[in-house]
Structures are given as C-alpha cells and as structure tokens.
Design a protein around this motif. Structure first.
Motif, mmCIF file in Angstrom:
data_model
loop_
_atom_site.group_PDB
_atom_site.id
_atom_site.type_symbol
_atom_site.label_atom_id
_atom_site.label_comp_id
_atom_site.label_asym_id
_atom_site.label_seq_id
_atom_site.Cartn_x
_atom_site.Cartn_y
_atom_site.Cartn_z
ATOM 1 N N VAL A 101 50.788 -7.554 8.691
ATOM 2 C CA VAL A 101 50.450 -8.810 8.013
ATOM 3 C C VAL A 101 51.542 -9.847 8.273
ATOM 4 C CG1 VAL A 101 49.044 -7.766 6.215
ATOM 5 C CG2 VAL A 101 51.496 -8.036 5.826
ATOM 6 N N VAL A 102 51.163 -11.130 8.274
ATOM 7 C CA VAL A 102 52.137 -12.184 8.609
ATOM 8 C C VAL A 102 52.365 -13.178 7.472
ATOM 9 C CG1 VAL A 102 51.639 -12.018 11.078
ATOM 10 C CG2 VAL A 102 50.377 -13.662 9.695
ATOM 11 N N THR A 103 51.423 -13.304 6.526
ATOM 12 C CA THR A 103 51.593 -14.303 5.469
ATOM 13 C C THR A 103 52.488 -13.769 4.353
ATOM 14 O OG1 THR A 103 49.589 -13.557 4.319
ATOM 15 C CG2 THR A 103 49.341 -15.360 5.893
ATOM 16 N N GLY A 104 53.257 -14.681 3.768
ATOM 17 C CA GLY A 104 54.129 -14.311 2.660
ATOM 18 C C GLY A 104 53.339 -13.772 1.481
ATOM 19 N N LYS A 120 52.283 -10.106 2.179
ATOM 20 C CA LYS A 120 53.431 -9.189 2.122
ATOM 21 C C LYS A 120 53.901 -8.956 0.692
ATOM 22 C CE LYS A 120 55.314 -9.867 6.740
ATOM 23 N NZ LYS A 120 56.434 -10.286 7.570
ATOM 24 N N SER A 121 54.040 -10.038 -0.065
ATOM 25 C CA SER A 121 54.547 -9.892 -1.434
ATOM 26 C C SER A 121 53.537 -9.156 -2.311
ATOM 27 C CB SER A 121 54.875 -11.262 -2.036
ATOM 28 O OG SER A 121 53.720 -12.061 -2.164
ATOM 29 N N ALA A 122 52.232 -9.428 -2.120
ATOM 30 C CA ALA A 122 51.213 -8.764 -2.941
ATOM 31 C C ALA A 122 51.153 -7.262 -2.641
ATOM 32 C CB ALA A 122 49.849 -9.401 -2.687
ATOM 33 N N ILE A 123 51.252 -6.893 -1.360
ATOM 34 C CA ILE A 123 51.224 -5.466 -0.997
ATOM 35 C C ILE A 123 52.433 -4.749 -1.569
ATOM 36 C CG2 ILE A 123 51.335 -3.830 0.930
ATOM 37 C CD1 ILE A 123 49.834 -6.022 2.594
ATOM 38 N N ARG A 124 53.615 -5.344 -1.381
ATOM 39 C CA ARG A 124 54.837 -4.713 -1.902
ATOM 40 C C ARG A 124 54.781 -4.578 -3.422
ATOM 41 N NH1 ARG A 124 58.334 -7.941 2.134
ATOM 42 N NH2 ARG A 124 58.749 -6.420 3.751
ATOM 43 N N HIS A 125 54.305 -5.645 -4.079
ATOM 44 C CA HIS A 125 54.228 -5.628 -5.542
ATOM 45 C C HIS A 125 53.292 -4.508 -6.005
ATOM 46 C CE1 HIS A 125 54.118 -7.131 -9.647
ATOM 47 N NE2 HIS A 125 52.789 -7.108 -9.585
ATOM 48 N N TYR A 126 52.132 -4.389 -5.362
ATOM 49 C CA TYR A 126 51.165 -3.371 -5.770
ATOM 50 C C TYR A 126 51.732 -1.970 -5.541
ATOM 51 C CZ TYR A 126 46.816 -0.798 -6.274
ATOM 52 O OH TYR A 126 45.863 0.083 -6.694
ATOM 53 N N LEU A 127 52.280 -1.737 -4.357
ATOM 54 C CA LEU A 127 52.796 -0.412 -4.037
ATOM 55 C C LEU A 127 53.921 -0.003 -4.990
ATOM 56 C CD1 LEU A 127 52.845 -0.553 -0.134
ATOM 57 C CD2 LEU A 127 51.204 0.632 -1.595
ATOM 58 N N LYS A 128 54.772 -0.980 -5.340
ATOM 59 C CA LYS A 128 55.871 -0.654 -6.258
ATOM 60 C C LYS A 128 55.362 -0.352 -7.651
ATOM 61 C CE LYS A 128 59.364 -3.162 -3.673
ATOM 62 N NZ LYS A 128 59.974 -4.478 -3.453
ATOM 63 N N SER A 129 54.369 -1.129 -8.121
ATOM 64 C CA SER A 129 53.853 -0.899 -9.468
ATOM 65 C C SER A 129 53.101 0.431 -9.539
ATOM 66 C CB SER A 129 52.929 -2.049 -9.891
ATOM 67 O OG SER A 129 51.812 -2.138 -9.047
ATOM 68 N N VAL A 130 52.310 0.736 -8.481
ATOM 69 C CA VAL A 130 51.587 2.010 -8.452
ATOM 70 C C VAL A 130 52.565 3.169 -8.314
ATOM 71 C CG1 VAL A 130 49.958 3.401 -7.125
ATOM 72 C CG2 VAL A 130 49.465 1.009 -7.565
#
Length: 707
Positions: A463-466, A469-479
């Motif tokens: 993925v290239v958009t900020g 990237k931030s949404a994926i990282r946020h979800y993975l960390k919360s899960v």
C-alpha cells in the motif's frame, strides 16, 4: 522597510475601514509585545509579523488572518496567554495564533520530534480553521526569504523541512505562487552552488530563447483571433529553478534537454473558450501522442483545473501549453486562498477548493488518531503530500483521486476505513484483480468485502497511501492487543488450575496486590504479557498461590483442562514449521519469550525437552469451529512420466487446496518424489486431498511429513 500605513493603504481595496483599524491595533500591540527583541539580522522583530501580513494581504485574506499574522509569535515569545489574547482580539484570532504557535512548554528528544509534535498540533488546528495553514505558510515564506544570517546547519534544517512539508502542503492546497518560491528558496539554501549554476544558465539561455518565444506567442495569438476567441492572453512561462533541477535529476537529462521544451499559457474568459483554444492550438501544431491531460473535466485533488497538451512547434521544438480560464488561473496561483472572503458561516458554504482541502485535512486527522507517535504520523503525511495522481472510478461512476502506484487496498481505505478492513478481493474493469497490483487512471474498481475478513500484515508491503498504512497498523495492533489478552487469560486460568485455584477464588484486593508486586497497571497488561510470552502464566500462578499460602492438591496437573484455540488468535500464535499442526491434530503449546505461544503437534520430535516443563508446556485443543488456512507438507512418490506434476497440481486444486511450494526430484529411472506444501482448513480436508491423490494411476504413495 515596510510600514503598517503602507499595508493599510493596500487593504483599502478590499477591506472595510473598521477592519483595517483592527489590523493596525493588532500591529501596535505586537510592536509593544516584541519591544526590544531582534531578529538574527539585527532588525526589530516586528518587521517579521508585518511582512507575513503583507504576504497574506497579496492573497486578499480576511482581517482576522492578518491580525493573527501580526500576533502569531506573541504567545511563543512573550508572557501573553491565549485567554488574554482572546479577551483583547476575540476567540477567532486567538485560535488562529494558538494553531500557528509552537509547543514551547515541552522538552523534546531532538529537533525531529519537536517538528513532528508541532506539525501534529498545527494539523489539529487546521481541521478547525483552514486559515491556520495559510498564516503558517506566509510565516514560513518570510522566514525562508530571510535565512541568510542563520548558521549553515540551522539554515539547511529549515530548508529541508520546507521541501519535505510546507512546499508540498502549498501544492496540495493549490497555492502555486507560494509553493514555487518556497521550493526555489529551499533549493538555494540546501544546494547553493547548484542553484547558482542553474540560475546563471537560465539567464544565458533566456537571451537565445527570446526570439522563439516571441515567434510562438505571435503565432498562437493570431490563431486565437482566427478562431474568434476574444479576450485571450497568451504568454510564455519560464520553468522555476527547483522544477528544472528536479526534472534533470528524475529524468536524467541535461540542462539543455530540459530548456529545449518551451512552455506557454493561454488564459481565456470561459470554459467553452478553453476547448476552442485547444482546437486552435492543435490545428496550428501537431500534438504529441499521450501528452494530453484534461484537468478541467477531471480536476486535480487540490482543485487545480487546466488543459495540458504538448505539441511539436517550429523546427521540431516541443511546446507545452496550458489552457485555463482567468478564475482557474487565480485558483492555480492562490489555491484555497483565491478570492477568500471569510464569513462566520464559511464552514457551512465552503468553496469547492476549501471543501477539498477540508476532506484532505480530515484524512490527516484520521491518520493522526491511528498513529502511535507524532513521528509515525508525519511519515504517513509525507506519503500523502507527494501524490502523482491517478483517477479511478467507483462502480457508481464517482471519481476517486489516488497517488500513482496505489493498489485496490489503497482504494478500499480511501472509500472508507471499514471497507478496507473487510476487503478480501476486487474487480477491476469487471475482472478479478490482485490486491497488490497497482491501478491505472480510468480503471473502474469494485471492492469485495466479507464480515469475517481482516487486514493482512502483508498489505503493508504494497500500500502507498498514508491512510491505508496507518489504518492497517492501527487495526493489527488493536487486534494483536485483544488477542494477546484473550490467550493470556486462558493461559493464566490453565496455570491456576495446576495449583488448584480458579480466577473466581481470587479476590479483587488479592489481584491488586499481585499487580502492585509485579509493578503492572492493570489485569489487561498482565494478560498481554502472558499472551505474548514475556511473562509465564505458571510463574504468575505460583506467585499468587504463595501469596495466598495455597498448596495444590495431589494430581491437580492431570485434572487441568486444555486451553481451547478458536482460530481468531492467528496474529499472536506461531504455528511451528517443523511439524505444521492443523486443526484435528493433537497439539501442545510451548511458551517462548517474545514469540508467545508456539503450537506443535504432540508427537513433534523438537519438543521432547519441554514435555515435562509445567511452566512452558501447555496442553491445547482445537475449537470445533476452528477456521482459516493452515499448511501441511506432503511427500508423493510417483512413477516418472511426462505430465505427472501437472496432474498432481490439478488434483490438489480440485480438492479445494492451494499449493504454497513444490519440489520434484528423480529417485531413479522409474520413480520420482514430489514434496509439496498445501493449504488446508483441517485434518479432514487434508485427508480428502490425500485420497484424491492416491486415486491417480501414476501415484505410488502419499504421506504427510514433518520438516
């Protein structure tokens, strides 16, 4: 030296006398507040806020913005508070000043952290009032104009920050005049010798080009008259210093190659005349294939509108032509500041450019909320600040702007975060399309979603958009956090059983005492530590038993029930590659520091030393509803003949399984061995695949192996 009276005279063209008086009052207040303060050039400090106000006045900004320009350093450099400023000049001006002001009351690890925190603060202020960024850009522009007295290190740091953040923001908001000057000034500060040489070369080339420019201007103007297009302005435009340098660097071209392309702008009275002018240009000069863009029909993300075409002119020279209306020209130069007439209800009736700017700033806020730190936030923002756009369509025909290189996953998150989080596939132009393959302008994209889907860690690789990237990282960390808590609680329950205890038998006060002894803030953190393997559940249970002076009854270990795995814990569980356990296999878990629970088959040879270790070895079982894909390794002995590998692969695929890896080698002239890793859902599925393989005439034997 500029004066406040000269500024007031300029403002009379568009502001009422009472508003000009309020601006003058802000000036005199700032003059008093900064009394005795000097700039690095040894000039009185008030010169700077007055210059910032002059820059905003040229953009026809409202009186509150100009008052904020006068006062923008008062909160940082004087004892004045925001509350006192609000009383003196109104809450609107105080909010603008506060949004532009740096965080002077905090200590930072380094300049990078300071810049990131200040930008994050400013982004939040921008969401409330777009004028914050306009005041900041004017402030930065004057600071760049007056860099000379600063030390070289500070000069380069400010210039780099300008190129990384402020010039791209100006471009994103469509304020081209400020963007060009910021880039040229930053380039001269970072690379003074290169800037001087290119500037000198431009001056020399200008004389040689003058005749050709005049010739093309005359020809274009004449053709406009022939096509009955009135009120047209035609002029040659010169590429700016930094733009030339960037093209030389990116396209690996010499200065002469860049300067061999001539640029012209045609400004008309109406959109209809723009398209007439395009026809006139193409009738005069032959257009270059694939060098035409219509940003009038499909505006850029920052609201920029113009027709771009490249044609072959006299003697084979390339001519870049931009065609736009006068309003579009003003918009291209001043962006969201064009014709700014601020009203109290502006937020209810924004211009299209301001609406686009707000959408972008709202996306910044979403990134900010999901980022773990200001540094991560600003890195995501930098990605979004350099878009070479493509334009794709939703199934309903809505146009979406994305950076070049964007994938369907970026598109899904651009539509909505929930769409991205539940994405499992996509159709591009009605055909199935890999989620990792970049999109192209004109593509029609449909995202396929399911309620059970979740973001994949591998998406971060493409993925290239900020926002994505931030949404994926946020979800993975919360899960990751939720799952580690869940598995940690189960492991602690299991460990307590070994001491004849249960969670219910321990009182709240006893848990609080345990947390205090372990120096942990909450039970959630304790569960996370156990789930991630950084703390052993057995050791915690033993400590609790000692705290309660409790001894386990004989045989408790045998009565402890196994921990059930539901299949939702895949982000924090590690499945051993040595034995590749799948649902249905008897399994045990080995707790490994930093890796959490590593799942092995019970008969795995690699866990012999841990089997009797109650602290690290945990008996597990699969939940009945266990789902997902697991891989299993098979060895297939076959008769050596043409097409055998293709038959094996086809049989596995028809069995509903995918092949991860395959390796084939000849054992002798008659028999070959195929080793294949397949994806299956459980042991029953694997058995079905193996039965299908055994039915093949060329297959001698099939069996499962451990690595």
């Amino acid at each position: 030296m500029p004066t406040v009276d000269a500024l007031a005279e300029r403002l009379e063209s568009y502001l009422a006398p009472e508003k000009i008086n309020r601006i003058k009052r802000a000036y005199y207040f700032a003059e008093q507040a900064h009394y005795g303060q000097k700039r690095a050039s040894n000039e009185p400090y008030i010169i700077h806020p007055l210059a910032v106000a002059n820059i905003l006045a040229r953009m026809h900004m409202d009186h509150q913005s100009l008052m904020a320009a006068m006062l923008h350093d008062v909160l940082e450099d004087t004892p004045m508070t925001r509350e006192a400023m609000a009383v003196q000049f109104g809450d609107g001006v105080a909010s603008l000043v506060d949004g532009v002001s740096k965080l002077t009351h905090l200590e930072f690890e380094d300049k990078r952290h300071e810049m990131a925190e200040n930008f994050q603060k400013m982004a939040m202020a921008m969401a409330k009032d777009l004028r914050v960024i306009l005041v900041k850009l004017a402030d930065r522009l004057h600071n760049m104009r007056t860099l000379a007295p600063l030390k070289q290190e500070k000069k380069k740091r400010i210039a780099q920050e300008t190129l990384d953040i402020y010039a791209p923001i100006a471009q994103r908001l469509g304020i081209n005049d400020i963007r060009i000057e910021l880039e040229n000034l930053a380039f001269a500060a970072l690379y003074p010798m290169r800037a001087r040489r290119i500037s000198s070369a431009i001056t020399k080339a200008r004389g040689n080009r003058k005749e050709i420019v005049e010739q093309v201007e005359t020809a274009l103007a004449k053709r406009m008259t022939e096509f009955s297009i009135d009120g047209v302005t035609v002029y040659g435009r010169e590429k700016h210093l930094y733009g030339i340098y960037q093209k030389m660097k990116e396209q690996h071209k010499s200065f002469r190659d860049i300067m061999d392309v001539y640029a012209f702008r045609i400004v008309t009275d109406s959109v209809e005349d723009c398209y007439k002018a395009l026809g006139a240009v193409h009738s005069l000069f032959k257009p270059v294939f694939k060098r035409f863009k219509d940003y009038i029909a499909v505006p850029k993300v920052n609201g920029y509108q113009s027709i771009h075409t490249t044609v072959i002119g006299f003697n084979g020279i390339h001519i870049e032509v931009q065609i736009r209306t006068r309003d579009m020209d003003a918009m291209a130069n001043n962006g969201i500041a064009a014709h700014w007439l601020y009203k109290e209800n502006d937020s209810e009736n924004p211009t299209p450019a301001q609406a686009r700017a707000r959408r972008w700033i709202n996306s910044l806020l979403e990134i900010q909320q999901q980022a773990n730190s200001s540094i991560e936030f600003i890195e995501h923002v930098k990605v979004d600040l350099f878009p070479d756009e493509i334009y794709v369509f939703t199934p309903k025909g809505r146009i979406m702007e994305l950076p070049r290189g964007a994938t369907p996953v970026d598109f899904a998150y651009a539509v909505h975060t929930d769409v991205g989080n539940s994405c499992v596939g996509c159709l591009v132009n009605r055909k199935y399309w890999p989620l990792s393959q970049p999109l192209e302008s004109g593509d029609s994209v449909k995202i396929i979603t399911t309620k059970t889907a979740r973001p994949n860690t591998a998406w971060l690789n493409f993925v290239v958009t900020g926002k994505a990237k931030s949404a994926i990282r946020h979800y993975l960390k919360s899960v990751h956090k939720e799952e580690s808590e869940d598995i940690g609680r189960k492991l602690l329950v299991k460990a307590l059983q070994q001491f004849g205890l249960s969670m219910e038998r321990v009182t709240g006060a006893q848990w609080d005492q345990l947390l205090q002894d372990l120096e942990l803030p909450s039970m959630e953190v304790l569960y996370q530590d156990i789930g991630l393997g950084t703390r052993l559940g057995y050791v915690v249970a033993k400590r609790l038993a000692q705290q309660l002076d409790h001894r386990a009854p004989d045989g408790t270990d045998q009565k402890a029930s196994p921990v059930a795995l539901k299949g939702t814990e895949k982000l924090i569980l590690n499945y051993a590659r040595c034995c590749s356990p799948i649902p249905g296999d008897p399994i045990v878990g080995i707790i490994t520091k930093g890796k959490g629970l590593v799942i092995h088959r019970e008969n795995c040879n690699n866990i012999a030393e841990f089997r009797g270790d109650h602290q690290r070895c945990v008996h597990l079982e699969w939940d009945d509803d266990m789902g997902g894909d697991f891989h299993a390794d098979l060895r297939i002995i076959v008769h050596s003949q043409r097409g055998v590998l293709a038959n094996v692969a086809s049989t596995i695929a028809h069995g509903g399984s995918n092949i991860e890896t395959v390796n084939m080698e000849d054992k002798d002239a008659v028999v070959s061995q195929i080793q294949v890793s397949v994806n299956v859902t459980n042991r029953k599925h694997l058995a079905q695949v193996m039965r299908r393989l055994r039915r093949l005439q060329e297959v001698v034997r099939v069996y499962r192996i451990s690595r």
